[in-house]
Design an enzyme around this catalytic site. Sequence first.
Site, short mmCIF file in Angstrom:
data_model
loop_
_atom_site.label_atom_id
_atom_site.label_comp_id
_atom_site.label_asym_id
_atom_site.label_seq_id
_atom_site.Cartn_x
_atom_site.Cartn_y
_atom_site.Cartn_z
N HIS A 1 59.74 53.88 -4.74
CA HIS A 1 58.64 52.90 -4.70
C HIS A 1 57.52 53.38 -3.77
CE1 HIS A 1 60.53 49.64 -6.99
NE2 HIS A 1 61.65 50.20 -6.58
N GLU A 3 54.70 52.14 -3.35
CA GLU A 3 53.92 51.00 -2.84
C GLU A 3 54.50 50.42 -1.55
OE1 GLU A 3 55.90 51.07 -5.38
OE2 GLU A 3 56.96 49.20 -5.75
N LYS A 44 44.66 38.25 0.05
CA LYS A 44 44.26 37.64 1.33
C LYS A 44 43.36 38.57 2.15
CE LYS A 44 45.18 34.05 4.04
NZ LYS A 44 45.25 32.67 3.54
N ASP A 63 40.99 30.62 3.29
CA ASP A 63 40.64 30.60 1.86
C ASP A 63 39.54 29.58 1.56
OD1 ASP A 63 42.67 32.40 1.74
OD2 ASP A 63 44.13 31.03 0.86
N CYS A 101 60.04 53.43 -10.75
CA CYS A 101 61.44 52.97 -10.84
C CYS A 101 61.81 52.58 -12.28
CB CYS A 101 61.68 51.85 -9.83
SG CYS A 101 63.43 51.67 -9.46
N GLY A 114 39.12 24.38 6.72
CA GLY A 114 38.88 25.26 7.87
C GLY A 114 39.80 26.47 7.84
N GLY A 115 40.76 26.49 6.90
CA GLY A 115 41.60 27.68 6.71
C GLY A 115 40.77 28.80 6.08
#
Length: 511
Positions: free
Chosen positions: A170, A172, A367, A228, A80, A225-226
């Site tokens: 785009h 992506e 993530k 990450d 773009c 405890g999450g």
Amino acid sequence: MEKALILDFGGQYNQLIARRVRECNVYCEVHPYTMSMDAVREYAPIGIIFTGGPGSVYLEDSPQVDPEIFRLGIPVLGICYGCQLMAHHLGGQVTAAQDDSAREYGKTETHYDISFPIFKGLSESGISWMSHGDYMAKIPAGFALAAHSDACPNVAIADVSRGFYGVQFHPEVNHTENGTQMIHNFLYEVCKASGDWTMADYKETAVRQVREKVGDGKVLLALSGGVDSSVCAALLAEAIGSQLTCVFVDHGLMRLNEGDEVEQAFGKWAMNFVRVDAETRFLLKLAGESDPERKRKIIGEEFIRVFEEEAKKIGAVDFLAQGTIYPDVIESGAGTAAVIKSHHNVGGLPDYVDFKEIIEPLKLLFKDEVRQLGRELGLPEYLVSRQPFPGPGLAIRIIGDITKEKADTLRLADYIFRDEIAKAGQDKCLDQYFAVLTNTRSVGVMGDGRTYDYTLALRAVTTDDFMTADWARIPYDVLERISIRVINEVKGINRIVYDITSKPPATVEWE
Ligand code: XMP
């Protein structure tokens, strides 16, 4: 390790480009477009991608690149704005679309010349996602046309000999059919990538780096405890074992069995795990408070106090570890604001606790890569693939004042909801789902008697990024089973409602 470089011109999909490249097993980093040519040479990318951006290349104050970049002998893919920038610098002409027909937005039928390496193996026509006001009136010398749409003759350009490619759309974005394949083609057909970015390799490297940095020092990690912080804990435990202390603060507003699950998951590593049962002190501080913001602040502050006390008990801790991940870094401006964001990750850690250094071993991962790394490290699937759970926990899912009784009621109802969702196989389709205890009471009838109990709300959403979300269409029979079980098994609830609001206008959480 081979690396691609993504130069950021301010487009809204830049993170997605990086994710796509990584999905193709090529490591990449996003850097601002102002990166110096010396820094680019030192980084030594196998290919460079210019992102989109809101500017117009012919305006004086628009983001530009040093033209030297085109003489480095490195392939470039311009997306773009990045495509227009390349055309502009290499002798083409970019103008504002004269009329609306050349200005394209949204899904556009596009025709590709599949003899070009970037479109190799694709269908000759497909939908692409366009979002541009400017267009290339004249393509630069040495380039050929590689794609067109009905409205725009110059949708993609290619200079095969130099490895320069530009696309107005785009690739992506999911709406572009075969978009990831185009990025894959650029990396493998043009940049000749071998695809050496794997989690197994990353794990080895990260473990080695942590060992080198920490030496025989002590590391403290606030473990929630999450996903990450759990993956961060597993990685550090593997690297430095008993030099690590993880502090898990149970504020009494966790989900059912959460503390035990976290403790069990980390029991097998040779590290120190401290579980602080702080339910009483948190509930005391929260007593009588109904304001959502005050609840959050009280929890944040109290967390700091507990953490400080634990840090003092351990003593002589040189390093503070945090589970900062790459989107945190990109969102806060490529590397400059990581520490600020880290505060959020761990629920507001104190600035004034004196650590020699902060370690952020997940700082370069997305993530989904963090989840992969977790699996690589042997973390159980329920920890790795779990849905987000906010730091203030059930406190922001109990509307009005918080009591232990209400927390217990919600904990059980929430557990039943999650259990039935999992049994129905719906957990794979939902991005977040939980129960909320409202402060509305209503009249009901149970057996032969009147009840006057609380209303439970069920919330389930689908989302890509949690910035916007849609309410999930859970099948009625699943909702029915949840309703029957909650009413039968949870004392104090006699009515159940399902939240059918998207975000915006609502948020995911109720407070
Ligand atoms: P909202 O309610 O803002 O939530 O639409 C978006 C996502 O963020 C999570 N969330 C939090 N996560 N600390 C966290 O770690 C918090 O204070 C917090 N508040 C909301 C929420 O669960 C959802 O996934």
